[in-house]
Every structure is written in C-alpha cells, then in structure tokens.
Design a protein around this motif. Structure first.
Motif, short mmCIF file in Angstrom:
data_model
loop_
_atom_site.label_atom_id
_atom_site.label_comp_id
_atom_site.label_asym_id
_atom_site.label_seq_id
_atom_site.Cartn_x
_atom_site.Cartn_y
_atom_site.Cartn_z
N ARG A 1 52.91 -128.31 -49.69
CA ARG A 1 51.50 -128.62 -49.93
C ARG A 1 51.00 -128.12 -51.28
O ARG A 1 50.03 -128.65 -51.82
N LEU A 2 51.63 -127.10 -51.82
CA LEU A 2 51.17 -126.49 -53.06
C LEU A 2 51.72 -127.24 -54.27
O LEU A 2 52.78 -127.86 -54.20
N PRO A 3 51.00 -127.20 -55.40
CA PRO A 3 51.47 -127.91 -56.60
C PRO A 3 52.74 -127.29 -57.15
O PRO A 3 53.02 -126.11 -56.93
N LYS A 4 53.48 -128.09 -57.88
CA LYS A 4 54.74 -127.60 -58.45
C LYS A 4 54.50 -126.58 -59.55
O LYS A 4 55.22 -125.61 -59.69
N GLY A 5 53.47 -126.84 -60.37
CA GLY A 5 53.18 -125.93 -61.49
C GLY A 5 52.08 -124.95 -61.16
O GLY A 5 51.11 -125.28 -60.47
N GLU A 6 52.20 -123.73 -61.68
CA GLU A 6 51.22 -122.69 -61.37
C GLU A 6 49.88 -122.93 -62.04
O GLU A 6 48.85 -122.41 -61.60
N ASN A 7 49.85 -123.77 -63.10
CA ASN A 7 48.58 -124.04 -63.78
C ASN A 7 47.60 -124.80 -62.89
O ASN A 7 46.39 -124.76 -63.10
N ASP A 8 48.15 -125.55 -61.93
CA ASP A 8 47.30 -126.33 -61.04
C ASP A 8 46.98 -125.60 -59.74
O ASP A 8 46.31 -126.15 -58.86
N LEU A 9 47.47 -124.37 -59.61
CA LEU A 9 47.35 -123.68 -58.33
C LEU A 9 45.91 -123.34 -57.98
O LEU A 9 45.49 -123.51 -56.84
N TRP A 10 45.11 -122.88 -58.98
CA TRP A 10 43.75 -122.45 -58.68
C TRP A 10 42.92 -123.59 -58.11
O TRP A 10 42.23 -123.44 -57.10
N ASP A 11 43.01 -124.74 -58.77
CA ASP A 11 42.25 -125.90 -58.29
C ASP A 11 42.73 -126.33 -56.91
O ASP A 11 41.93 -126.74 -56.06
N ALA A 12 44.04 -126.24 -56.68
CA ALA A 12 44.58 -126.64 -55.38
C ALA A 12 44.07 -125.71 -54.28
O ALA A 12 43.71 -126.15 -53.18
N LEU A 13 44.01 -124.41 -54.56
CA LEU A 13 43.50 -123.46 -53.56
C LEU A 13 42.02 -123.66 -53.32
O LEU A 13 41.53 -123.52 -52.19
N SER A 14 41.29 -124.00 -54.37
CA SER A 14 39.85 -124.22 -54.22
C SER A 14 39.56 -125.42 -53.34
O SER A 14 38.53 -125.49 -52.68
#
Length: 705
Positions: A528-541
């Motif tokens: 479910r989580l994005p592959k890259g860490e740069n997109d992680l914050w938006d995905a968690l939000s």
C-alpha cells in the motif's frame, strides 16, 4: 476289581448320491448372516469336499428306512453342493462322502459340531500364507483361492516375516495382535527383539510407542527434504523405506538419513549453480534459514517481467472461468470433484503468472545475493536481491562491478542450517541424566531466552492488532524519556525504531503463527505504501485515522523486546540484571494489556522446544500440572528421551505453558488500567467519529478546534 474301559464305536462312513440327501430341520444354524454359500461352493470346485456330511437315515411311520438321509450337521456344505447342482457344475447323483449317525439327538450333534469347531490361530494363517508364497504362488493367487483381498495377503505375509521369537511370544498370548502389527514396520529381527525386550520390561508397550521406537532414527516421507527431491529419487539411489501396512504411514519412513541429506544438498547446489549464472555476488544455500535471516540487509526492488498479450489473454480467460464456476456453485454445499479440481488448476495457473521472474538492475545484481532453500511444502524457495552492509556502496563508486564474474556458493549441508545447529546444541542433553536432579533447578538461560523469543514475537503480533494499546505504550515510553530522565524503570519498547534481534534462534520460531501473521501484515502494508520515500508523507496524510493507527501499531510492534538475555562478557556494557528485570516487568504489563495468550498464539510444548531441554523432574512437574498425578506416574519410570516424547503426547491439547510464557498476574488496579486503554486520540479519528463525538459533547469539538 478293575473297571473295564469302555471302548467307543465310530459311526460308519459311506458315499450317498446327492439326490438322496435332504436338509434336516434339526440343524441348529438358522441365522444365515455372514454365511457365504457361494464362496464355499467355489472352494469345493477348487479342492473338492474336504469334510464329510453328518447324516441320519429317514424312516417312515413304522420305523423303516426310506432310502433318504437328512443332514443335521453340515448344512452349509449341503447348500454349497446344492448350488453346484443348480449351476450344473455337479451331477445330482454325485456320490457325497457321509458319516451315517445312529442314536443320540440330532440337534445335539449339530450343536456339538459348531461348538467344538476351533478357529485357526492368526499366526497359523500367517505361516500358511507364507508357505504358499514360498512354493511360488503370487499374492493375487493366494487372495483368489482364499477369498480375501490382495492387500490382506500382503499384510499377513508381512506379519509372518516378523522375528520368530516374537511369534512365539504372540502364540503364548504374551503380546497382542496390534503389537505384532507394530513390529512389522521393520524387517530387522534384531531391532525388533531389542525393542520388545525394552518395552516388555518398562510397560511402555503401546503399539504407537513400538512404532516410534522402531522408526526413531528415520525421516518421515512427508519431510520437506523428501518432498523436495522426491521419494523415487531416494529409492533409485538405494535408500530403504519402511512402510506400515496396518496404519496410515504418510508415505513411510526413510532409513538412510545421510543419503537423503546428500541428495538434498546436491540438488540445492545444482539449483544454486543455475542461479549463479545470473551474476549475483553471493548465494547462500540451506535447507531452512532462521527467522530474521534477512535482518540488516537491504532488499533490492525488482520489476516483474512484462506480460505478453497472449499471457494477459490467458489470465483474463482464467479469471472469467473462475468467476463463472464460483457463481454457478455458490449455493452448493459441496463442490463436485471435477469442479473442485478445475478451480485448483485455475488457481495454480494464476499463481504461476503472479510468481513470474523479476528483473533487477544489473548494477544491483553484482553486489547483491540470493538465499536458496526449501519451503515448508518441499518446494524450491529462491529469495533474490539482498545487499549486505559491506557491499552497499554508491552506484558511482569506481569499484562497483569489479569481481562481478566471481560467484561464491555458500553451501550449508542439508539439515545443518543455522537454526538446526542451534537446536542441536541447545537440545543435546544426554539421556543418562541422573534421576535425582533437583526439580527446583533454574531453567537454563538459553532456554529462557528461546522461550521469551517466542513470547516477544507473539507480543509484537498482539500489540500490532491493538492500536490503542500500542499508542499508549509508545506514549508511555516517550513520557519516560521526556519527564523521567533518571527513572529506574525501563520499557520493553525500544523506540527508534530499532528492531531487536534474537540472541538465540528458538526452534520453530520462523514458522510460528505469530511470525506468519507479522510477515503477512508487513507485506500488506508494503504493497500500500509508495515505492519512494519522497511520496511517503502525502501517502500517510491520505490515510484515515484507523489506517494510520493500524500502521502506527504495526511499526511500534517491531520495537518490542521481551527476550530474556543473561549478562555475559560480551554484553556486560549494555545488559544489567536490573535493566533486564525492568524490561521484562514492563513486558508483563504490555502482555496483560493486549491479553496475550501463548496457547492461542500457537505455542505448545514439544521435545525440541522444551521437554528435551529440561530435567526429568521438570518434565514430570509439567505433566502433573496439566494432567494430574496419575498421568505423571505413567512415565516416571522412563528414560529421559522416552519420557520427553511421551510427555509431549500427554501435554498435547492441555494448554500447559512453562513459567516464562505464562501471563503474569498483577494487582487489579494496574491490570485494569492496562487493559482499559481508551479510544484512539481524537486527531487519529475519522471525520465521522469526530462528528459523533461532537454530538455527544458539543464542547469537545469546540475545544479541539
């Protein structure tokens, strides 16, 4: 005066035409259940009549013989002859051997003939079948001539091959037929006699116990190693297999364990050689790797091979067929065999597409490695793409790529993976331990470490399933750090996040229910989580409050450390008795809060994980606690190894746990506080939850805003 001995006169015998014989009403056999006339008729055809009929002359009203004879004893033989006449396989005037009886009572003769009939002792039948086999009759021929199934003949011949000494014991009622069946598992007469001598003295002589002793140095055909190479390959290499013809043996037992391990190692190495051609830097081979063996390694991301248009068409067709079958039979109580088989085929085909090869970056391949092992179903398991810390250099390093042509295969001998070696060392207690060992002797440190490793993993799983408690536990840890810098009480949550490793590899840890649950949950979140860490914050939000809380609990669970770790010269700087005690006390609080139950978590006592590792008094204490004194007395005379095996059987399903795995009771107030973790914090709640809360308490929302 000496009384003269009265001599008897036997009834005369004569041949009487069959049509002069009639069945007498004086025959006491009236119930025909179990009487096979057809079978006896076929036996007469093969062997002629082996036993004469008992007859009496039929007289008229004046007492004169009529020339007819009735048959009060031998009615079944008469009916068989009658059937042969009806089938025109015998003439109705055929002379039949008869014993002509005069005087006495007909019913008495008929009853005596049946009462005095003694059935053949089973051992005599076994030996008779063996004699027929020795003169060249096949099992099928013997079965046909004696009206039994070929499998029954095979069983009787196997029983006839048991040691003659044991035959003598059985003939004298010294053992039961079920015990003799158990001894037929092996053809080794010496071993049979040794086992009988042991069990007959100890009383440890149940058939299943005899089988276990006869097969204790073998490997089950259901073992993952056997499934991997195939039983045929083992037998073609000259390996022997023990089979049980009287009980389900799950494929039998392989006798040559060294041969099995050699074949497994050779096949694993051959598979590793094929994989080495892909250019990996290293390949590690073992039958089974310990739980957490990839810890500290970076996993390389791969991309599945693209599907061809033809493959995608096939997948779509399979999905459509699967959906139709499931729809057509959704109301059926049980699927037809052909439908069930087809659904299995479709599932296997779709899984093959899902498990298609992965494509990796060549720059990663030259510094990464592969784990090659066997899964629990006996299939080859290839886990590609792991980079060791010392090999994890930047891609622009000028030395990257050098040595890419060199591949090393670390071939661990089959059955000697890290986990198995730990088991061997930890469970290597000699059988000759003294019976007077101190029952109160403390459990070995290593065993406590292994038991608490199981508890730690189960506690991680339980905490991950209880977000409210997980949040409170982490908050507790944070408060300790921020407000009680010099507090003496420790926490079992090692927030960092740093996942503690297990100092000892406990038997069965990797395949425990807790390990599988943790791994499945981790893989689900990973997808479910994005592959890259740069997109992680938006995905968690984008996650709602429940999802964030569940992910929070999952991550927090990895920090749990409830493992007992004794101080030694290697860890004196970081391990103290007070620190370990505080951490374990906090683990008890957390366990009560999540209502941890190690029985529900799947742990049960076995020879490997507990019973073979403690003293005999400890084993008896466990059985006594779980099953009572009478059960403990059943095994108190046994040697250590046998006692541990029997205790495992007695404790199965009892729910008994050793002390390090039990839920420690505490005072009611602290227990209630721990178990009554409140609802999720408002900032983690969904909008709907917040609206609901505001309706109950309008000021609450205002305060939050």
């Amino acid at each position: 005066m000496t009384k003269a001995v009265q001599k008897i006169t036997l009834s005369p015998s004569r041949d009487i035409p069959f049509n002069k014989l009639v069945l007498s009403q004086s025959n006491v056999r009236h119930v025909k259940a179990g009487v096979s006339i057809e079978q006896l008729a076929e036996s007469i055809v093969q062997r002629t009549l082996l036993q004469s009929l008992n007859v009496r002359a039929v007289v008229d009203a004046e007492g004169n013989e009529t020339g007819m004879f009735e048959v009060p004893a031998g009615g079944r033989r008469y009916r068989a002859l009658e059937l042969l006449v009806k089938q025109k396989r015998m003439a109705k005037t055929q002379a039949v051997p008869c014993v002509v009886r005069e005087g006495g009572i007909a019913e008495d003769d008929s009853l005596a003939e049946n009462d005095e009939r003694v059935g053949l002792h089973p051992l005599d039948q076994f030996r008779a079948f063996q004699a027929l086999s020795a003169v060249g009759m096949s099992e099928e021929d013997i079965a046909a001539r004696h009206f039994v199934a070929p499998a029954a003949v095979k069983q009787r011949l196997r029983l006839a091959s048991v040691s003659p000494k044991l035959h003598d014991v059985y003939a004298e009622d010294g053992m039961t037929l079920e015990q003799l069946m158990a001894f037929s598992v092996t053809a080794d007469h010496v071993r049979q006699e040794q086992v009988w001598e042991n069990v007959s003295r100890s009383g440890y002589d149940e058939p299943y116990q005899i089988r276990r002793m006869l097969t204790e140095n073998t490997v089950r055909a259901s073992d993952r190693r056997v499934q991997f190479i195939g039983l045929d390959a083992y037998e073609q290499a000259g390996g022997g297999v023990l089979r049980d013809l009287f009980e389900h043996d799950d494929g039998g037992w392989l006798q040559d364990v060294a041969l099995l391990d050699r074949l497994v190692t050779e096949k694993l190495k051959a598979e590793a050689e094929k994989i080495a051609a892909e250019g990996w830097k290293w390949i590690s081979v073992a039958v089974e790797f310990p739980y957490g063996h990839t810890g500290g390694l970076r996993e390389v991301e791969g991309k599945p091979v693209d599907l061809s248009p033809e493959e995608q068409t096939t997948i779509d067709a399979l999905n459509a067929e699967q959906a139709k079958l499931e729809s057509d039979y959704q109301d059926a109580d049980e699927l037809p065999d052909e439908v069930d088989q087809r659904l299995g085929e479709i599932e296997a085909a779709l899984m093959a597409f899902e498990e298609r090869p992965m494509i990796y970056d060549p720059a990663e391949i030259v510094r990464a490695g592969v784990f090659v092992s066997i899964d629990s179903e006996g299939r080859l398991s290839v886990d590609r793409g792991y980079v060791r810390p010392e090999d994890d250099v930047s891609a622009d390093d000028p030395h990257v790529g050098q040595g890419a042509d060199t591949q090393s295969i670390e071939g661990n001998a089959a059955g000697t993976s890290v986990q198995r070696a730990v088991i061997a060392v930890a469970g290597g207690t000699a059988d000759g331990e003294e019976d007077d060992e101190d029952a109160t002797k403390a459990l070995p440190d290593r065993l406590i470490t292994e038991l608490t490793a199981h508890r730690t993993l189960a506690l991680r799983n339980a905490l991950a399933e209880n977000p409210a408690v997980a949040f409170q536990a982490v908050l507790h840890n944070f408060v300790l750090t921020a407000f009680y810098r010099f507090a003496s009480s420790g926490s079992c949550l090692e927030i960092g996040l740093r996942t503690p490793t297990f100092p000892a590899q406990a038997p069965g840890l990797r395949e425990s229910a807790s390990a599988k649950a943790v791994e499945a949950r981790h893989e689900s979140w990973k997808a479910r989580l994005p592959k890259g860490e740069n997109d992680l914050w938006d995905a968690l939000s984008a996650l709602d409050g429940d999802a964030q809380a569940s992910l929070f609990a999952h991550c927090a669970s990895f920090a749990v450390n409830a493992v007992y770790e004794p101080a030694n010269r290697y860890n004196q700087g970081r391990v103290s008795a007070q620190g370990v005690r505080s951490r374990l006390d906090q683990a008890d609080v957390l366990a009560r809060a999540v209502d941890l139950d190690m029985v529900r978590a799947g742990w049960k006592p076995s020879v490997d994980n507990y019973l073979g590792r403690v003293t005999k008094p400890r084993i008896l204490e466990a059985v006594r606690e779980a099953r009572g004194e009478s059960s403990a007395q059943l095994i108190d005379h046994l040697k250590k190894a046998d006692m541990a095996k029997e205790a495992e059987r007695l404790l199965d399903g009892s729910g008994w746990l050793p002390e390090p795995l039990r839920l420690v009771e505490s005072n009611a107030s602290s227990a209630e506080q721990a178990s009554e973790a409140g609802p999720l914090p408002e900032f983690l709640a969904d909008d709907e939850d917040r609206e609901s809360a505001s309706e109950d308490d309008p000021q609450q929302l205002d305060a939050a805003e």
